[in-house]
Design a protein around this motif. Structure first.
Motif, PDB file in Angstrom:
ATOM      1  N   THR A  10      33.621  15.231 -29.301  1.00 16.55           N
ATOM      2  CA  THR A  10      32.207  14.873 -29.232  1.00 16.55           C
ATOM      3  C   THR A  10      31.802  14.155 -27.960  1.00 16.55           C
ATOM      4  OG1 THR A  10      32.332  14.524 -31.600  1.00 16.55           O
ATOM      5  CG2 THR A  10      30.357  13.775 -30.500  1.00 16.55           C
ATOM      6  N   MET A  11      32.371  12.968 -27.738  1.00 16.35           N
ATOM      7  CA  MET A  11      31.815  12.111 -26.688  1.00 16.35           C
ATOM      8  C   MET A  11      32.038  12.680 -25.299  1.00 16.35           C
ATOM      9  SD  MET A  11      30.396   9.996 -28.486  1.00 16.35           S
ATOM     10  CE  MET A  11      29.666   8.952 -27.251  1.00 16.35           C
ATOM     11  N   LEU A  64      29.583  15.359 -24.718  1.00 12.00           N
ATOM     12  CA  LEU A  64      28.223  14.820 -24.678  1.00 12.00           C
ATOM     13  C   LEU A  64      27.891  14.344 -23.285  1.00 12.00           C
ATOM     14  CD1 LEU A  64      25.657  13.798 -26.037  1.00 12.00           C
ATOM     15  CD2 LEU A  64      26.890  11.799 -26.744  1.00 12.00           C
ATOM     16  N   MET A  65      28.863  13.679 -22.655  1.00  7.91           N
ATOM     17  CA  MET A  65      28.563  13.098 -21.354  1.00  7.91           C
ATOM     18  C   MET A  65      28.790  14.060 -20.202  1.00  7.91           C
ATOM     19  SD  MET A  65      30.195   9.393 -22.130  1.00  7.91           S
ATOM     20  CE  MET A  65      29.675   8.452 -20.735  1.00  7.91           C
ATOM     21  N   HIS A  70      24.450  18.599 -21.487  1.00  6.03           N
ATOM     22  CA  HIS A  70      23.645  18.554 -22.704  1.00  6.03           C
ATOM     23  C   HIS A  70      22.365  19.383 -22.575  1.00  6.03           C
ATOM     24  CE1 HIS A  70      23.382  16.735 -26.584  1.00  6.03           C
ATOM     25  NE2 HIS A  70      22.183  16.270 -26.375  1.00  6.03           N
ATOM     26  N   THR A  99      28.679  19.472 -31.597  1.00  4.55           N
ATOM     27  CA  THR A  99      29.056  18.077 -31.836  1.00  4.55           C
ATOM     28  C   THR A  99      28.157  17.127 -31.061  1.00  4.55           C
ATOM     29  OG1 THR A  99      30.691  18.400 -30.110  1.00  4.55           O
ATOM     30  CG2 THR A  99      31.465  18.459 -32.370  1.00  4.55           C
ATOM     31  N   ILE A 139      24.681  16.623 -32.688  1.00  2.00           N
ATOM     32  CA  ILE A 139      24.644  15.676 -33.801  1.00  2.00           C
ATOM     33  C   ILE A 139      24.699  14.251 -33.272  1.00  2.00           C
ATOM     34  CG2 ILE A 139      25.761  14.913 -35.904  1.00  2.00           C
ATOM     35  CD1 ILE A 139      26.985  17.588 -36.210  1.00  2.00           C
ATOM     36  N   ALA A 140      25.613  14.014 -32.348  1.00  2.00           N
ATOM     37  CA  ALA A 140      25.792  12.644 -31.858  1.00  2.00           C
ATOM     38  C   ALA A 140      24.539  12.132 -31.173  1.00  2.00           C
ATOM     39  CB  ALA A 140      26.981  12.591 -30.903  1.00  2.00           C
ATOM     40  N   ALA A 141      23.869  13.014 -30.437  1.00  2.00           N
ATOM     41  CA  ALA A 141      22.720  12.543 -29.681  1.00  2.00           C
ATOM     42  C   ALA A 141      21.500  12.339 -30.560  1.00  2.00           C
ATOM     43  CB  ALA A 141      22.386  13.539 -28.581  1.00  2.00           C
ATOM     44  N   GLU A 142      21.366  13.146 -31.605  1.00  2.00           N
ATOM     45  CA  GLU A 142      20.091  13.131 -32.309  1.00  2.00           C
ATOM     46  C   GLU A 142      20.116  12.420 -33.638  1.00  2.00           C
ATOM     47  OE1 GLU A 142      18.485  17.052 -32.417  1.00  2.00           O
ATOM     48  OE2 GLU A 142      18.765  17.346 -30.276  1.00  2.00           O
ATOM     49  N   LEU A 143      21.295  12.114 -34.158  1.00  6.44           N
ATOM     50  CA  LEU A 143      21.338  11.548 -35.507  1.00  6.44           C
ATOM     51  C   LEU A 143      20.719  10.166 -35.562  1.00  6.44           C
ATOM     52  CD1 LEU A 143      22.227  12.059 -38.342  1.00  6.44           C
ATOM     53  CD2 LEU A 143      24.411  11.047 -37.802  1.00  6.44           C
ATOM     54  N   GLY A 144      20.855   9.404 -34.490  1.00  3.88           N
ATOM     55  CA  GLY A 144      20.426   8.024 -34.541  1.00  3.88           C
ATOM     56  C   GLY A 144      18.960   7.845 -34.842  1.00  3.88           C
ATOM     57  N   GLU A 145      18.121   8.750 -34.319  1.00  5.83           N
ATOM     58  CA  GLU A 145      16.702   8.478 -34.425  1.00  5.83           C
ATOM     59  C   GLU A 145      16.084   9.052 -35.679  1.00  5.83           C
ATOM     60  OE1 GLU A 145      13.475  10.075 -33.786  1.00  5.83           O
ATOM     61  OE2 GLU A 145      14.068  12.157 -33.667  1.00  5.83           O
ATOM     62  N   THR A 146      16.780   9.976 -36.325  1.00  7.57           N
ATOM     63  CA  THR A 146      16.108  10.657 -37.420  1.00  7.57           C
ATOM     64  C   THR A 146      15.964   9.723 -38.610  1.00  7.57           C
ATOM     65  OG1 THR A 146      18.235  11.436 -38.169  1.00  7.57           O
ATOM     66  CG2 THR A 146      16.938  12.931 -36.836  1.00  7.57           C
ATOM     67  N   LEU A 194      20.911  18.277 -39.119  1.00  4.96           N
ATOM     68  CA  LEU A 194      22.096  17.782 -38.424  1.00  4.96           C
ATOM     69  C   LEU A 194      23.294  17.746 -39.362  1.00  4.96           C
ATOM     70  CD1 LEU A 194      20.501  14.980 -36.268  1.00  4.96           C
ATOM     71  CD2 LEU A 194      21.313  17.186 -35.514  1.00  4.96           C
ATOM     72  N   SER A 205      35.434  14.264 -35.075  1.00  6.04           N
ATOM     73  CA  SER A 205      35.112  12.857 -35.274  1.00  6.04           C
ATOM     74  C   SER A 205      33.652  12.673 -35.665  1.00  6.04           C
ATOM     75  CB  SER A 205      35.442  12.047 -34.024  1.00  6.04           C
ATOM     76  OG  SER A 205      34.829  12.610 -32.895  1.00  6.04           O
ATOM     77  N   ILE A 206      32.773  13.565 -35.221  1.00  3.62           N
ATOM     78  CA  ILE A 206      31.368  13.398 -35.576  1.00  3.62           C
ATOM     79  C   ILE A 206      31.142  13.726 -37.046  1.00  3.62           C
ATOM     80  CG2 ILE A 206      30.611  15.723 -34.964  1.00  3.62           C
ATOM     81  CD1 ILE A 206      28.705  12.523 -34.207  1.00  3.62           C
ATOM     82  N   MET A 218      29.391   4.950 -34.200  1.00  7.22           N
ATOM     83  CA  MET A 218      28.050   4.883 -33.632  1.00  7.22           C
ATOM     84  C   MET A 218      26.969   4.753 -34.690  1.00  7.22           C
ATOM     85  SD  MET A 218      27.813   7.453 -30.432  1.00  7.22           S
ATOM     86  CE  MET A 218      26.251   8.207 -30.693  1.00  7.22           C
ATOM     87  N   PHE A 219      27.144   5.422 -35.822  1.00  7.83           N
ATOM     88  CA  PHE A 219      26.077   5.394 -36.809  1.00  7.83           C
ATOM     89  C   PHE A 219      26.436   4.585 -38.014  1.00  7.83           C
ATOM     90  CE2 PHE A 219      24.182   8.330 -34.221  1.00  7.83           C
ATOM     91  CZ  PHE A 219      25.069   9.346 -33.943  1.00  7.83           C
ATOM     92  N   GLY A 254      12.112   6.436 -31.522  1.00  6.08           N
ATOM     93  CA  GLY A 254      12.260   7.007 -32.860  1.00  6.08           C
ATOM     94  C   GLY A 254      13.200   6.175 -33.720  1.00  6.08           C
ATOM     95  N   LEU A 255      14.282   5.711 -33.101  1.00 11.14           N
ATOM     96  CA  LEU A 255      15.242   4.894 -33.846  1.00 11.14           C
ATOM     97  C   LEU A 255      14.616   3.582 -34.273  1.00 11.14           C
ATOM     98  CD1 LEU A 255      18.211   4.653 -34.689  1.00 11.14           C
ATOM     99  CD2 LEU A 255      18.587   3.364 -32.643  1.00 11.14           C
ATOM    100  N   GLN A 306      16.850  13.063 -24.067  1.00 12.98           N
ATOM    101  CA  GLN A 306      17.131  13.601 -25.403  1.00 12.98           C
ATOM    102  C   GLN A 306      15.941  13.349 -26.307  1.00 12.98           C
ATOM    103  OE1 GLN A 306      20.814  11.722 -26.260  1.00 12.98           O
ATOM    104  NE2 GLN A 306      21.854  12.961 -24.711  1.00 12.98           N
ATOM    105  N   ASN A 307      15.843  14.125 -27.396  1.00  8.75           N
ATOM    106  CA  ASN A 307      14.578  14.125 -28.115  1.00  8.75           C
ATOM    107  C   ASN A 307      14.378  12.935 -29.038  1.00  8.75           C
ATOM    108  OD1 ASN A 307      16.195  14.766 -30.261  1.00  8.75           O
ATOM    109  ND2 ASN A 307      15.637  16.933 -30.244  1.00  8.75           N
ATOM    110  N   ASN A 308      15.239  11.919 -28.962  1.00  5.33           N
ATOM    111  CA  ASN A 308      14.946  10.714 -29.728  1.00  5.33           C
ATOM    112  C   ASN A 308      14.202   9.706 -28.859  1.00  5.33           C
ATOM    113  OD1 ASN A 308      16.920  10.106 -27.951  1.00  5.33           O
ATOM    114  ND2 ASN A 308      18.268   9.100 -29.393  1.00  5.33           N
ATOM    115  N   ASP A 356      19.534  17.222 -20.825  1.00  7.23           N
ATOM    116  CA  ASP A 356      18.929  16.141 -21.587  1.00  7.23           C
ATOM    117  C   ASP A 356      19.826  14.923 -21.583  1.00  7.23           C
ATOM    118  OD1 ASP A 356      17.948  18.630 -24.012  1.00  7.23           O
ATOM    119  OD2 ASP A 356      16.976  17.997 -22.150  1.00  7.23           O
TER     120      ASP A 356
END
Lengths: 308, 298, 354
Positions: A235-236, A239-240, A244, A260, A263-270, A280, B124-125, B221-222, C124-125, C223-225, C249
């Motif tokens: 994932t990470m 991502l970096m 992306h 992967t 999910i990691a980038a967008e899960l936080g805000e939903t 996700l 891991s995610i 992270m979450f 958003g968060l 990113q879209n958040n 993004d």
């Protein structure tokens, strides 16, 4: 039952105290519970991830979701959940990574197992273990800072964060797994094979190429498959390092995005329970299924090894 | 024909050339992996070293995490690792004991083995999603160190099971048979002979997981890690189980991507600390392994 | 896998046992229990001797439970009456996170027993945290949506209160060797929006970016958040428009500027406060041909710069006293000075009377 016993045996003595027996029974029960815990957790993971995503399954047109590139989950006008480009991104970065990792990994496994001895072997094994220990976030950091500039400077890439960057990192991450399992597979080939080949006058390389590879074929396949599993699940680092970008890559210098990383980038805000959130989780189910299949294949390959 | 079996014919020469070529190519492949590793470590060391000091490790970050140290992140990582291993090591060892000592060779055992391999391969995610769905939401623990540690525990479980199984299997059968001969029960055998003799392998497996747990970002992270949290410095008990925490891996991610005008060595220094800790722990496990191996009685 | 089936079962001696322990198992257990219940049994002294290990384990378990219960008191979140620090959770916009951090640190000097904990993660968060009840103040670089407002009202019982705390100008960044001199909103639309036609620098008249490998415009986005993402999309792609696929993004405002500074063919958008020496900010005009304006405090406050937006803080309903004090301080000249120092646009205090 023993009847007519002499007096001193009438009240039999326990070999062990009651507490010890009960304690042992409890511990054995605990052990059995722990034994099935692995199954419980695997099912648990699948169920919990599915549970969060399930309400959305019926609402989606799955042929469009799986094959469309358009990933617009937060659109005001036109929400679209197309994961096609993401799937292509995951498969392409894994494929390219395996193209680097499998030859290098198997080659290193052969070198460590057959062509090196004693101290050199120990040192190499230690170094490869160290390579495996590097955390994925550190790899991602290196991809973002170091590899980015290197690729930008020395290769004809428009941008340094791209498929190639991600693939190199994934290759370096999966190689240790391929080397260690491949080495186990080669070690499992009985020495009699090697001795027979040597008796026929084969050089070491010929032994490896003509005798050991076919003999250890299943184990080496399992090693490659487990490397694939590692790369798909990363994932990470991706991502970096991959830029992306929701994009179907036309060259190895194009930026991509993986499942992967999405999910990691967008899960936080939903917000919990929203459609985006559930989507996700469904992507998580998809990932789980892909790695399940890969691991199943690896297990079948290894089972083939045992049968030999 | 005067040729003896040992004369060097052109065929033999060709084979020897090929052998040499193969050796060189394979050696180059190994070098291609080893050299980047050394180059990476050297690069991180050179760029990050200016900031590393004891003070860096023991002071909290200040001024938007641009100055100060990394103590809160370091402490958070220590909490996560200790709790995660405290949960997963016992379960993992007991599961391996079951698989190696008690399980019969039937379909259930095969399924358990398959489950262990699959658990090891879960991305891991997806662990993060599971942690979020099961611990944070379903069990109601909320985002906290506890939820994050439990998620990490599930992640390290399969590897501990696999390495413990190997360690247990390495104990010779004759040891167990000797125990049974004197009337010991199965558990007594395991507890007094098998486990102590496989301790080196078990310890190695657990210690290796320390480094893996410390390096993971996605699962925490979450479920419990945050961008920034202020804690008391100077005490080891600054976090409680229900707090969220900072973690070294998460800290590296945020400093790299979100903290502006940070001094250039800062992310390198954090990466160096993380890498250094991980490699040190791995080296410790190798040392433990070789030390205990030299004491083996068989 | 080893077959260990011949191993003796619990308490049952199995075939390796010595002859004297040959008896019926249930009878022996029954008699053991019976003798355990009779304190004057002859077995007691021996059992005491053998049981010390069990008792030791029980004692250790009790100690752990008690110790665990003692240690798990979380840091108090009272309202200051017990002297422990009061915590204000401030979560949200990445654009505002540096500013929020600076405010939090300066406020430590104003009220030392109030601790403000700042997290980023995106507007958003922050609003999601407000909905979930885990944040006291949410930072947002965009307006709260009606659905989000309703969700907050549902959770906390009253509608969220909005505070305007400053402005942010979104700059357009390009590589410092890129010769472009200005850009219009229409051109930005063609570059970034779905269906837009401009893909190459040559279409904009730029043909000689040194060291750019291709003519392609490398679009760097967020990113879209991110509130920045939402705001830019609204201004450039239209209220219901979407971005073109294929932009890189990035996670944070800083990332965008970093990437653009290393990539000759790139263009990206980020907050004014993230400007560095290694990139070039280009002036933006509303329409092609009009005067293009560089973002600054003046051009934002007099609305001549077209891509600037208000920054908000939201609380779930009317904020409690300590939170209100914090927000009042932010709106005061002391707080607004910090806005200016971190590269954002302070409120024009003569006009704004909140």
């Amino acid at each position: 039952m023993i009847a007519n016993q002499p007096d001193n045996l009438k009240r039999p003595r326990m070999a062990r105290s009651m507490t010890a027996i009960l304690g042992e029974r409890t511990i054995e029960l605990l052990i059995r519970l722990c034994g099935v815990s692995a199954i419980v957790f695997v099912f648990g993971i699948f169920l919990f991830v599915l549970r969060e995503g399930a309400p959305l399954i019926d609402k989606l047109d799955w042929s469009r979701v799986l094959f469309s590139q358009e990933w617009y989950p937060t659109s005001k006008g036109n929400v679209r959940y197309g994961v096609g480009a993401l799937i292509v991104g995951t498969l392409s970065v894994t494929g390219l990574a395996m193209l680097f990792a499998v030859p290098f990994g198997l080659g290193a496994a052969v070198f460590v197992s057959e062509f090196s001895t004693g101290k050199v072997k120990e040192t190499l094994k230690i170094i490869i273990e160290m390579l495996a220990a590097i955390p994925s976030i550190v790899w991602g950091f290196i991809g973002l800072t170091v590899m980015n500039r290197l690729i930008q400077e020395y290769l004809p890439a428009p941008v340094g964060l791209n498929l190639l960057n991600g693939a190199i990192l994934l290759a370096l991450m999966s190689v240790p797994i391929i080397v260690s399992i491949g080495e186990d597979a080669l070690k499992a080939v009985p020495d009699s094979y090697r001795e027979a080949a040597m008796a026929m006058g084969a050089t070491r390389w010929q032994t490896v190429y003509r005798v050991l590879f076919p003999a250890a074929r299943n184990g080496l396949l399992a090693a490659a498959l487990l490397g694939v599993g590692r790369a798909i699940g990363e994932t990470m680092a991706v991502l970096m390092a991959t830029g992306h970008a929701v994009n179907i890559p036309r060259s190895i210098f194009d930026p991509i995005r993986t499942l992967t990383a999405t999910i990691a980038a967008e899960l936080g805000e939903t917000a919990v329970g929203s459609d985006h959130y559930r989507m996700l989780f469904l992507i998580g189910v998809l990932l789980f299924s892909i790695t399940f299949v890969v691991n199943l294949l690896a297990d079948l390959a290894v089972r083939g090894v045992r049968k030999q | 024909m005067s040729a003896s079996p040992f004369t060097v014919t052109p065929l033999v020469r060709r084979n020897m050339r090929r052998e040499l070529a193969a050796r060189i190519v394979l050696g180059a492949m190994v070098a291609a992996m080893v050299l980047p590793l050394l180059a990476i470590i050297a690069y991180l060391a050179v760029k990050g070293a200016p900031l590393i000091s004891l003070k860096f490790l023991t002071t909290n970050p200040t001024h938007g995490m641009r100055e100060g140290g990394i103590w809160s992140a370091l402490l958070g990582t220590i909490y996560l690792v200790v709790i995660a291993l405290a949960v997963s090591a016992p379960i993992g060892v007991l599961c391996a004991v079951y698989l190696n000592e008690y399980a019969k060779d039937n379909w259930l055992t095969r399924i358990i083995n398959l489950a262990v391999v699959n658990l090891a391969g879960v991305p891991s995610i997806v662990h993060a999603l599971f942690g979020l769905g099961a611990f944070v939401l379903f069990a109601g623990i909320g985002r906290s160190i506890l939820a994050a540690s439990l998620t990490l525990a599930i992640m390290t479980l399969p590897v501990i099971i696999a390495s413990t199984k190997e360690a247990l299997a390495a104990v010779p059968m004759s040891f167990r048979e000797a125990c049974w001969n004197v009337g010991a029960s199965r558990w007594q055998t395991i507890w007094s002979i098998v486990l102590p003799n496989s301790l080196s392998g078990i310890l190695t497996g657990v210690i290796l997981q320390v480094s893996r747990t410390a390096g993971e970002t996605a699962p925490i992270m979450f479920t419990g890690a945050v961008f920034f949290k202020k804690i008391q410095s100077g005490t080891l008990f600054a976090y409680s189980l229900t707090d969220q925490c900072m973690a070294l891996s998460m800290h590296l991610y945020t400093v790299t991507t979100q903290v502006t005008n940070a001094p250039e060595p800062l992310p390198y220094a954090i990466a160096l600390v993380l890498l250094g800790a991980v490699l040190a722990v791995n080296a410790a496990s190798i040392a433990v392994r070789s030390c205990l191996r030299s004491r083996k009685k068989w | 896998m080893r077959r260990i089936q011949e191993a003796p079962q619990n308490g049952d001696p199995g075939k390796f046992a010595l002859p004297s322990s040959n008896r019926c198992r249930s009878a022996s257990i029954a008699s053991a229990v019976a003798s355990w219940l009779r304190p004057s049994s002859a077995l007691l002294p021996e059992m005491v001797g053998r049981d010390w290990k069990a008792r030791l384990w029980v004692a250790i378990a009790l100690l752990l439970v008690l110790g665990g219960a003692g240690c798990s008191q979380s840091t108090a979140r009272t309202d200051g009456s017990s002297g422990k620090p009061v915590v204000i959770q401030n979560i949200g916009s990445d654009t505002m996170v540096n500013l929020a951090q600076a405010w939090a640190e300066e406020y430590q000097n104003v009220e030392p027993n109030i601790s403000v904990e700042v997290s980023g993660g995106g507007s958003g968060l922050g609003i999601a945290a407000l909905i979930n009840g885990t944040a006291d103040i949410a930072n947002s670089s965009r307006h709260i949506e009606p659905e989000e407002e309703a969700a907050v009202a549902e959770h906390s019982g009253s509608k969220p209160r909005e505070f305007l705390v400053g402005f942010d100008a979104l700059s357009i960044y390009v590589h410092k060797d890129n010769p472009i001199t200005s850009i219009s909103l229409e051109e930005l639309h063609e570059i970034y929006a779905e269906g837009g036609k401009i893909d190459r620098w040559s279409q904009l008249g730029i043909t000689n970016i040194p060291r750019a490998r291709t003519d392609r415009i490398i679009r760097v986005s967020r990113q879209n958040n991110s509130g920045t993402y939402h705001y830019f999309r609204e201004v450039v792609c239209g209220k219901k428009g979407d971005f073109k696929l294929g932009s890189l993004d990035m996670n944070g405002s800083k990332d965008v500027v970093e990437l653009v500074s290393h990539t000759p063919g790139a263009i990206g958008y980020s907050g004014l406060g993230y400007n560095t020496r290694n990139v070039k900010m280009i002036p933006v005009s509303r329409k092609k041909g009009e005067k293009a304006v560089l973002p600054s405090i003046e051009t934002t406050l007099d609305k001549s710069y077209p891509i600037s937006r208000p920054m908000f803080m939201y609380t779930p309903g009317e904020p409690p006293a300590h939170v209100r004090r914090y927000i009042d301080w932010i709106l005061s000249p002391a707080g607004q000075k910090i806005v200016e120092l971190t590269g954002y646009i302070p409120l024009n205090l003569a006009e704004d009377k909140r």
